[in-house]
Design a protein around this motif. Sequence first.
Motif, mmCIF file in Angstrom:
data_model
loop_
_atom_site.group_PDB
_atom_site.id
_atom_site.type_symbol
_atom_site.label_atom_id
_atom_site.label_comp_id
_atom_site.label_asym_id
_atom_site.label_seq_id
_atom_site.Cartn_x
_atom_site.Cartn_y
_atom_site.Cartn_z
ATOM 1 N N GLN A 31 0.848 -1.183 0.000
ATOM 2 C CA GLN A 31 0.000 0.000 0.000
ATOM 3 C C GLN A 31 0.884 1.234 0.000
ATOM 4 N N VAL A 32 0.521 2.208 -0.825
ATOM 5 C CA VAL A 32 1.252 3.464 -0.866
ATOM 6 C C VAL A 32 0.708 4.336 0.246
ATOM 7 N N HIS A 82 9.420 10.735 -2.719
ATOM 8 C CA HIS A 82 10.505 10.178 -1.905
ATOM 9 C C HIS A 82 9.975 8.856 -1.363
ATOM 10 N N GLN A 83 10.614 7.743 -1.758
ATOM 11 C CA GLN A 83 10.128 6.423 -1.396
ATOM 12 C C GLN A 83 11.146 5.692 -0.523
ATOM 13 N N ASN A 90 9.228 9.481 -10.074
ATOM 14 C CA ASN A 90 8.272 10.414 -10.672
ATOM 15 C C ASN A 90 6.857 9.841 -10.613
ATOM 16 N N SER A 91 6.683 8.726 -9.903
ATOM 17 C CA SER A 91 5.387 8.071 -9.762
ATOM 18 C C SER A 91 5.210 7.614 -8.324
ATOM 19 N N ALA A 92 3.984 7.643 -7.837
ATOM 20 C CA ALA A 92 3.699 7.145 -6.491
ATOM 21 C C ALA A 92 3.748 5.624 -6.436
ATOM 22 N N ASP A 93 3.704 4.970 -7.593
ATOM 23 C CA ASP A 93 3.796 3.508 -7.635
ATOM 24 C C ASP A 93 5.178 3.069 -7.159
ATOM 25 N N ILE A 94 5.201 2.031 -6.354
ATOM 26 C CA ILE A 94 6.463 1.528 -5.812
ATOM 27 C C ILE A 94 7.081 0.520 -6.772
ATOM 28 N N LYS A 95 8.299 0.805 -7.191
ATOM 29 C CA LYS A 95 9.139 -0.110 -7.968
ATOM 30 C C LYS A 95 10.509 -0.058 -7.300
ATOM 31 N N MET A 125 11.199 -8.404 -3.966
ATOM 32 C CA MET A 125 10.207 -7.514 -3.360
ATOM 33 C C MET A 125 10.057 -6.235 -4.172
ATOM 34 N N LEU A 126 9.729 -6.369 -5.429
ATOM 35 C CA LEU A 126 9.641 -5.216 -6.330
ATOM 36 C C LEU A 126 8.701 -4.135 -5.813
ATOM 37 N N GLU A 127 7.622 -4.522 -5.175
ATOM 38 C CA GLU A 127 6.623 -3.546 -4.741
ATOM 39 C C GLU A 127 6.705 -3.251 -3.248
ATOM 40 N N CYS A 128 7.806 -3.625 -2.617
ATOM 41 C CA CYS A 128 7.994 -3.362 -1.194
ATOM 42 C C CYS A 128 8.438 -1.915 -1.003
ATOM 43 N N GLY A 129 7.705 -1.186 -0.208
ATOM 44 C CA GLY A 129 8.077 0.173 0.094
ATOM 45 C C GLY A 129 6.863 1.057 0.284
#
Length: 191
Positions: A20-21, A146-147, A163-168, A176-180
Amino acid sequence: MKNFAFVLLLGLLAACGSNQVKEEKITEVIPNNQASANSELFNTQFSLFLHSYYTLKDAFINEQLNTIDSNSDSLAKMIAALPIKELKSDSTQNAALILIESIKAELKGLKGETDIEEKRKAFQMIGEQLLVLMQKVRYDFDIVYHQYCPMAMDNNGATWLSNSADIKNPYLPKTMLECGEVKDTLNFSVK
């Protein structure tokens, strides 16, 4: 043994925030109807520099050593081309120059490393210094996210900019590509 693995997996998902962002704070910003704090030339060059950083981040996600090296070269050229004299105050110019020299040194170190994990350590430092640089010059041309991933760097945590809120996640792309999470939204263009 299956129960242990299941509990371990649940723990890892909980530590990563279940993909979840979450925005914890939004940095102070300038009203839309006001002019930028920086010149158009500075904003344009800084935007190109940021996009070069994002390309480097993506190369870490794809784990392509040759692309990481060539993108670090591009980023070094972009940061050297920043028109620091366009900044309005001498103190801001001086602080920016110090940060730029630190980023250049980290880029040189990144390029000199042969191990991708050592390159990621330099990338982590570049991201931290770039965050401070953005705040110092009050870059207000684009929104930057800032992630942060608490699991990166052997569970010490690591940050990056996007530049995106999506986590990569550039530190753990295979596992864990989407961890963060989004720690901050840097948007100095609106108050």
